[in-house]
Every structure is written in structure tokens, then in C-alpha cells.
Design a protein around this motif. Structure first.
Motif, PDB file in Angstrom:
ATOM      1  N   LYS A 126      51.604 -54.265  92.077  1.00 46.56           N
ATOM      2  CA  LYS A 126      52.683 -54.634  91.158  1.00 46.56           C
ATOM      3  C   LYS A 126      52.180 -54.711  89.724  1.00 46.56           C
ATOM      4  CE  LYS A 126      56.242 -58.157  90.422  1.00 46.56           C
ATOM      5  NZ  LYS A 126      56.791 -59.455  90.894  1.00 46.56           N
ATOM      6  N   LEU A 127      50.988 -55.291  89.550  1.00 44.60           N
ATOM      7  CA  LEU A 127      50.407 -55.381  88.206  1.00 44.60           C
ATOM      8  C   LEU A 127      50.108 -53.994  87.651  1.00 44.60           C
ATOM      9  CD1 LEU A 127      47.955 -58.404  88.625  1.00 44.60           C
ATOM     10  CD2 LEU A 127      50.094 -58.357  87.337  1.00 44.60           C
ATOM     11  N   ASN A 128      49.614 -53.102  88.521  1.00 44.75           N
ATOM     12  CA  ASN A 128      49.329 -51.737  88.059  1.00 44.75           C
ATOM     13  C   ASN A 128      50.604 -51.019  87.641  1.00 44.75           C
ATOM     14  OD1 ASN A 128      46.583 -52.019  88.510  1.00 44.75           O
ATOM     15  ND2 ASN A 128      46.699 -51.246  90.614  1.00 44.75           N
ATOM     16  N   VAL A 129      51.673 -51.239  88.426  1.00 43.01           N
ATOM     17  CA  VAL A 129      52.963 -50.613  88.087  1.00 43.01           C
ATOM     18  C   VAL A 129      53.465 -51.151  86.747  1.00 43.01           C
ATOM     19  CG1 VAL A 129      55.383 -50.423  88.759  1.00 43.01           C
ATOM     20  CG2 VAL A 129      53.591 -50.113  90.467  1.00 43.01           C
ATOM     21  N   GLU A 130      53.339 -52.466  86.556  1.00 44.43           N
ATOM     22  CA  GLU A 130      53.789 -53.064  85.307  1.00 44.43           C
ATOM     23  C   GLU A 130      52.970 -52.548  84.122  1.00 44.43           C
ATOM     24  OE1 GLU A 130      53.580 -57.237  85.893  1.00 44.43           O
ATOM     25  OE2 GLU A 130      55.421 -57.344  87.095  1.00 44.43           O
ATOM     26  N   LYS A 131      51.651 -52.418  84.334  1.00 42.10           N
ATOM     27  CA  LYS A 131      50.805 -51.883  83.264  1.00 42.10           C
ATOM     28  C   LYS A 131      51.185 -50.439  82.939  1.00 42.10           C
ATOM     29  CE  LYS A 131      46.716 -54.744  84.136  1.00 42.10           C
ATOM     30  NZ  LYS A 131      45.298 -54.738  84.581  1.00 42.10           N
ATOM     31  N   LEU A 132      51.463 -49.673  84.008  1.00 39.26           N
ATOM     32  CA  LEU A 132      51.846 -48.277  83.801  1.00 39.26           C
ATOM     33  C   LEU A 132      53.177 -48.173  83.063  1.00 39.26           C
ATOM     34  CD1 LEU A 132      50.748 -45.473  84.526  1.00 39.26           C
ATOM     35  CD2 LEU A 132      52.213 -45.513  86.552  1.00 39.26           C
ATOM     36  N   LYS A 133      54.120 -49.047  83.462  1.00 38.25           N
ATOM     37  CA  LYS A 133      55.418 -49.062  82.772  1.00 38.25           C
ATOM     38  C   LYS A 133      55.243 -49.417  81.304  1.00 38.25           C
ATOM     39  CE  LYS A 133      58.547 -50.175  86.606  1.00 38.25           C
ATOM     40  NZ  LYS A 133      59.465 -51.200  87.161  1.00 38.25           N
ATOM     41  N   ALA A 134      54.430 -50.444  81.058  1.00 38.83           N
ATOM     42  CA  ALA A 134      54.205 -50.865  79.679  1.00 38.83           C
ATOM     43  C   ALA A 134      53.543 -49.758  78.866  1.00 38.83           C
ATOM     44  CB  ALA A 134      53.332 -52.120  79.652  1.00 38.83           C
ATOM     45  N   LYS A 135      52.618 -49.050  79.524  1.00 37.50           N
ATOM     46  CA  LYS A 135      51.923 -47.957  78.833  1.00 37.50           C
ATOM     47  C   LYS A 135      52.900 -46.856  78.438  1.00 37.50           C
ATOM     48  CE  LYS A 135      48.345 -44.463  79.525  1.00 37.50           C
ATOM     49  NZ  LYS A 135      47.341 -43.917  80.487  1.00 37.50           N
ATOM     50  N   TYR A 136      53.708 -46.425  79.427  1.00 39.06           N
ATOM     51  CA  TYR A 136      54.651 -45.340  79.143  1.00 39.06           C
ATOM     52  C   TYR A 136      55.769 -45.789  78.216  1.00 39.06           C
ATOM     53  CZ  TYR A 136      52.530 -42.160  82.495  1.00 39.06           C
ATOM     54  OH  TYR A 136      51.667 -41.329  83.134  1.00 39.06           O
ATOM     55  N   LYS A 137      56.132 -47.066  78.316  1.00 37.76           N
ATOM     56  CA  LYS A 137      57.164 -47.585  77.423  1.00 37.76           C
ATOM     57  C   LYS A 137      56.677 -47.557  75.988  1.00 37.76           C
ATOM     58  CE  LYS A 137      60.288 -51.509  76.879  1.00 37.76           C
ATOM     59  NZ  LYS A 137      60.664 -52.859  77.377  1.00 37.76           N
ATOM     60  N   THR A 138      55.424 -47.991  75.791  1.00 36.96           N
ATOM     61  CA  THR A 138      54.837 -47.967  74.449  1.00 36.96           C
ATOM     62  C   THR A 138      54.706 -46.537  73.951  1.00 36.96           C
ATOM     63  OG1 THR A 138      53.604 -49.965  74.983  1.00 36.96           O
ATOM     64  CG2 THR A 138      52.876 -48.698  73.078  1.00 36.96           C
ATOM     65  N   GLN A 139      54.266 -45.656  74.863  1.00 38.30           N
ATOM     66  CA  GLN A 139      54.114 -44.258  74.476  1.00 38.30           C
ATOM     67  C   GLN A 139      55.468 -43.639  74.132  1.00 38.30           C
ATOM     68  OE1 GLN A 139      52.180 -41.955  77.475  1.00 38.30           O
ATOM     69  NE2 GLN A 139      52.200 -40.050  76.301  1.00 38.30           N
ATOM     70  N   TYR A 140      56.474 -44.006  74.909  1.00 41.99           N
ATOM     71  CA  TYR A 140      57.825 -43.480  74.660  1.00 41.99           C
ATOM     72  C   TYR A 140      58.356 -43.957  73.315  1.00 41.99           C
ATOM     73  CZ  TYR A 140      62.825 -42.742  75.276  1.00 41.99           C
ATOM     74  OH  TYR A 140      64.124 -42.376  75.097  1.00 41.99           O
ATOM     75  N   LYS A 141      58.083 -45.234  73.033  1.00 44.52           N
ATOM     76  CA  LYS A 141      58.531 -45.778  71.744  1.00 44.52           C
ATOM     77  C   LYS A 141      57.871 -45.045  70.589  1.00 44.52           C
ATOM     78  CE  LYS A 141      59.709 -50.528  73.013  1.00 44.52           C
ATOM     79  NZ  LYS A 141      59.343 -51.953  72.824  1.00 44.52           N
ATOM     80  N   ASN A 142      56.576 -44.758  70.755  1.00 46.83           N
ATOM     81  CA  ASN A 142      55.824 -44.176  69.647  1.00 46.83           C
ATOM     82  C   ASN A 142      56.098 -42.692  69.471  1.00 46.83           C
ATOM     83  OD1 ASN A 142      54.644 -46.652  69.183  1.00 46.83           O
ATOM     84  ND2 ASN A 142      52.874 -46.230  70.491  1.00 46.83           N
ATOM     85  N   GLU A 143      56.327 -41.984  70.603  1.00 45.58           N
ATOM     86  CA  GLU A 143      56.395 -40.530  70.527  1.00 45.58           C
ATOM     87  C   GLU A 143      57.818 -39.986  70.547  1.00 45.58           C
ATOM     88  OE1 GLU A 143      54.050 -38.973  73.634  1.00 45.58           O
ATOM     89  OE2 GLU A 143      52.151 -39.818  72.890  1.00 45.58           O
ATOM     90  N   SER A 144      58.768 -40.729  71.055  1.00 41.02           N
ATOM     91  CA  SER A 144      60.118 -40.199  71.187  1.00 41.02           C
ATOM     92  C   SER A 144      60.919 -40.418  69.916  1.00 41.02           C
ATOM     93  CB  SER A 144      60.840 -40.884  72.358  1.00 41.02           C
ATOM     94  OG  SER A 144      62.171 -40.450  72.408  1.00 41.02           O
TER      95      SER A 144
END
Length: 427
Positions: A202-220
Motif C-alpha cells: 500500500k505504501l509503495n502504491v501511494e508513493k507511486l501515485k504521489a510520484k506520478y501525480k507530481t510528474q503529471y502536475k509538472n509535465e502536463s
């Protein structure tokens, strides 16, 4: 003799823990003592022991945690002192007291048990590892450590601590415990490992979500565009509210001024004709300010209709009610479906909405500026006209008024005296 001694020991331990053990001991209390005694008897039933050895084990089970009434540190040694003093009072043989002391000291997890009796008591003391009530007992122990101020564990930390104890620090020594409790212990350990794995996943999924969310915010760029429209529209709506508030304030102020003028000033113009023109000027400017305020806040509703061709050509802005309030619901739903299919159409509608909001705001603020200017000029001109009127018409001189007033008073006095004389004559 042994049964009587066991009952006396049970009563002694119960009263001792009841009166001297703090309530913060949620795990090491009389309930735990009775569980250990029960586990000892469970092992004894399947072992070949003498009556004296059974007595030693039951006494050790009852007295092994009495030291918590004195100290948490080295409580085994304190338990040995309490047990020795109690058993001596009961005239128990020194050999039995010595064996009881050895068994109690063997309950220390850092001590390796040597004799069979020590191994039996050690397994009984840790029997909850191989019982169904393991989670309940473990939670009581965690809360006890927290209440005593020793250490506070988060659920995940306590889970890791239990896994460490079950895998590295604890093991069963007797054949009975290995045959009957080890399987349940393994199941309890498996549940802990499963929860740990699930939590880690669950922690890994949350970290992955946070990573992609941050990346999405920055790149999209899409999110940046949405933020722009959201912020711009919100600011325009706030500015429109501010403009309406300003107009309402000015409208209310002028209404109050006109009410005061009509109620007080106009009724006195007959006696003060020189104030007529200043009053007219003052009232006129107030009325003009009110009219401009009303014009600035007056709503403008459009036709409220559109055609299918307008939707196909993307000419209609469906985000504004004035463009669809006269349309049928099914036509409006069809138009919305057509719009949401095309992302560019949505952005085009938002752009139109933003533009026309700006046009309306420009008109409101321009009228408001004119209104405030007229109100300010009116106040200044009215004050100047009142000052000029009062200066050019200073009023009746006070010296001319006094003799006339005196003459009237004398005439009134004479009339009163004549009335009184006539009344006396009639009497």
C-alpha cells in the motif's frame, strides 16, 4: 498440603496485584497470571512429573510477575524476593523455594532455561504466541508500554517488533508446546507478515501515485490550462461581486440622504427661500448618483435560445445561462454532450465566458467610476452653494427682533390683566 498452599498463594497474589499493581499494567496483571497457570497445567497433564515438581511449577506460575508491584526493571528478581518471603511464612522447604526462584528467573527472555521445569514455565509464560488470543494480548502489552512511558509504538512499528520477537528471540522448548502451540504461532506470524506485506504494498502504491501525480502536475500543460481558467473566472466573479456591493452602498447612501432632505430641509424652505437652489442642486446630484448606480447593477438577460447549427459551429457558450434558459431540457442535454466530446469546444466556451465577463466588468466599473465622480462633485458643489447662500442671506438682525418680541409680550400681559379684572367683576 499442596492444594491448600496453591489456594493460599492464589489469594495472596490476587490481593497483592489488586492493591499494589497500578492500573496501567494492562498485560502483566492477574489475568496474565491465571493464563500462565492454566498453560502450566496444560503442559503438566502431558508430562511425567512428580507432585513436588508440579507444586514448584504452579507456585512459580502464580508468583513470577509479582515483582511488577515493586519495579518494572529486574522484576524477576523482585518476584523472587516476594516469593521467598511468602513461602517462608508458609513453612515451605528451602529446596522448593530455591527451585521456584530458579524458575521465576528463567522467565527472563534473555536467559536460556536449563532444567525441564524452567523450560515448562518459560513456554507457559509465552504461550500466548501460540494461542488465538495472541493479537488481543499483544495489543494490551503495546498499550501497557505506552502508559508506563517506556516506549510508544505505532501499529506498523509494533507489528515489526512482534515479527522480530517471533522469528529471532522466541522459541518453544517443551515437546508439548512444539506439537500443540507452534502451529498456531506460525499462523500468527504468517498473519503479521501478510499485514506487513500488504502495508508495504500500500505504501509503495501511494508513493507511486504521489510520484506520478507530481510528474503529471509538472509535465502536463493540461492542468496548467485548467488552473488558468479556474483562477481567471473566479477572479472575474469576485470583481463582479465587489462592483455590485459598491453600487449598492452608493444607492443606499443616496436614498438615505434624499429621505432626510425631503423630511427636514424642504419643509423649511418657506421660511428660508435662499436655501432653495442649494437644496435642489444637492437633491439633483443624489438622484443622478442613484440612477447611475441602478444602471450599473441592472441585469441584462439575452435571448436564451440557440440552434443546433450554433452548437455544431461552436458559436454558443453553454456555460452561461443567458444562452439556454429558454431551451428544452433534451435540447440542452444534447448540446452539452456535443460540447464535452470536444475538448477544444470546452476551452472555446470558457474563453467566451471569460471574455464576456470582462466586458460586463468593464461596463460596471466604468459606470461606477462615473457614479462616484458625480456623487463627489455633487457633495462639493452642494456644500459650496449652501455656504454662498448662507453668506449672502445672513438672516434678521437680532436687535430688530428683540423690541418686537418685547412689545408682543407686553400686549399679552395687558390682555391677561384685563381678563382677570373682568372675571373678578363678574364674581
Amino acid at each position: 498440603m499442596s492444594n491448600s498452599l496453591i489456594k493460599d498463594t492464589q489469594n495472596f497474589v490476587f490481593n497483592l496485584l489488586k492493591t499494589e499493581l497500578p492500573n496501567s499494567f494492562l498485560y502483566h496483571n492477574y489475568t496474565h497470571t491465571t493464563r500462565v497457570l492454566k498453560s502450566v497445567r496444560e503442559i503438566v497433564e502431558h508430562s511425567e512429573l512428580s507432585d513436588e515438581e508440579i507444586l514448584i511449577l504452579e507456585l512459580s506460575a502464580l508468583l513470577h510477575d509479582t515483582g511488577y508491584t515493586k519495579s518494572c526493571e529486574d522484576h524477576e528478581k523482585e518476584s523472587v524476593k516476594i516469593a521467598a518471603a511468602f513461602l517462608k511464612d508458609k513453612d515451605v522447604d528451602n529446596s522448593v523455594i530455591e527451585e521456584v526462584s530458579k524458575c521465576i528467573l528463567a522467565t527472563d527472555i534473555n536467559v536460556e532455561p536449563e532444567t525441564q521445569l524452567e523450560k515448562i514455565l518459560r513456554d507457559a509464560d509465552a504461550s500466548h504466541f501460540g494461542k488465538k488470543y495472541f493479537n488481543e494480548a499483544s495489543e494490551f502489552l503495546r498499550k501497557e508500554l505506552e502508559l508506563l512511558g517506556k516506549k510508544s509504538f505505532k501499529p506498523s512499528e509494533w507489528r515489526r517488533e512482534n515479527i522480530k520477537v517471533l522469528t529471532e528471540k522466541h522459541k518453544y522448548y517443551t515437546d508439548y508446546a512444539l506439537k500443540n502451540w507452534q502451529a498456531t504461532k506460525d499462523k500468527n506470524l504468517a498473519k503479521l507478515l501478510k499485514k506487513k506485506k500488504k502495508r508495504k504494498k500500500k505504501l509503495n502504491v501511494e508513493k507511486l501515485k504521489a510520484k506520478y501525480k507530481t510528474q503529471y502536475k509538472n509535465e502536463s500543460p493540461e492542468r496548467g490550462v485548467q488552473t488558468f481558467y479556474r483562477t481567471a473566472l473566479r477572479n472575474h466573479i469576485k470583481l463582479s461581486d465587489i462592483a455590485d456591493t459598491k453600487a449598492n452602498i452608493l444607492l443606499s447612501v443616496n436614498a438615505i440622504i434624499i429621505s432626510v432632505v425631503l423630511a427636514n430641509l424642504i419643509s423649511k424652505l418657506d421660511n428660508n427661500p435662499y436655501l432653495t437652489w442649494p437644496t435642489v442642486i444637492f437633491t439633483l446630484f443624489c438622484v443622478i448618483s442613484m440612477i447611475l448606480s441602478i444602471i450599473a447593477t441592472r441585469p441584462n438577460v439575452t435571448s436564451g435560445q440557440f440552434t443546433k447549427q450554433d452548437v455544431i459551429d461552436q458559436k454558443v457558450n453553454l456555460s452561461f445561462f443567458g444562452n439556454f434558459h429558454k431551451m428544452e431540457l433534451d435540447e440542452f442535454e444534447w448540446a452539452i454532450k456535443e460540447m464535452v466530446r470536444d475538448k477544444d469546444y470546452i476551452y472555446k466556451a470558457l474563453t467566451k465566458d471569460l471574455y464576456f465577463l470582462g466586458v460586463v466588468l468593464e461596463r460596471k466599473y466604468r459606470l461606477l467610476r462615473i457614479t462616484y465622480t458625480v456623487f463627489m462633485i455633487g457633495i462639493i458643489v452642494s456644500l459650496i452653494s449652501f455656504a454662498i447662500a448662507i453668506k449672502n442671506n445672513p438672516g434678521v438682525d437680532i436687535d430688530d427682533v428683540i423690541p418686537e418680541t418685547t412689545q408682543i409680550q407686553q400686549s399679552n400681559t395687558l390682555e391677561n390683566n384685563m381678563t382677570i379684572a373682568a372675571f373678578k367683576k363678574l364674581s
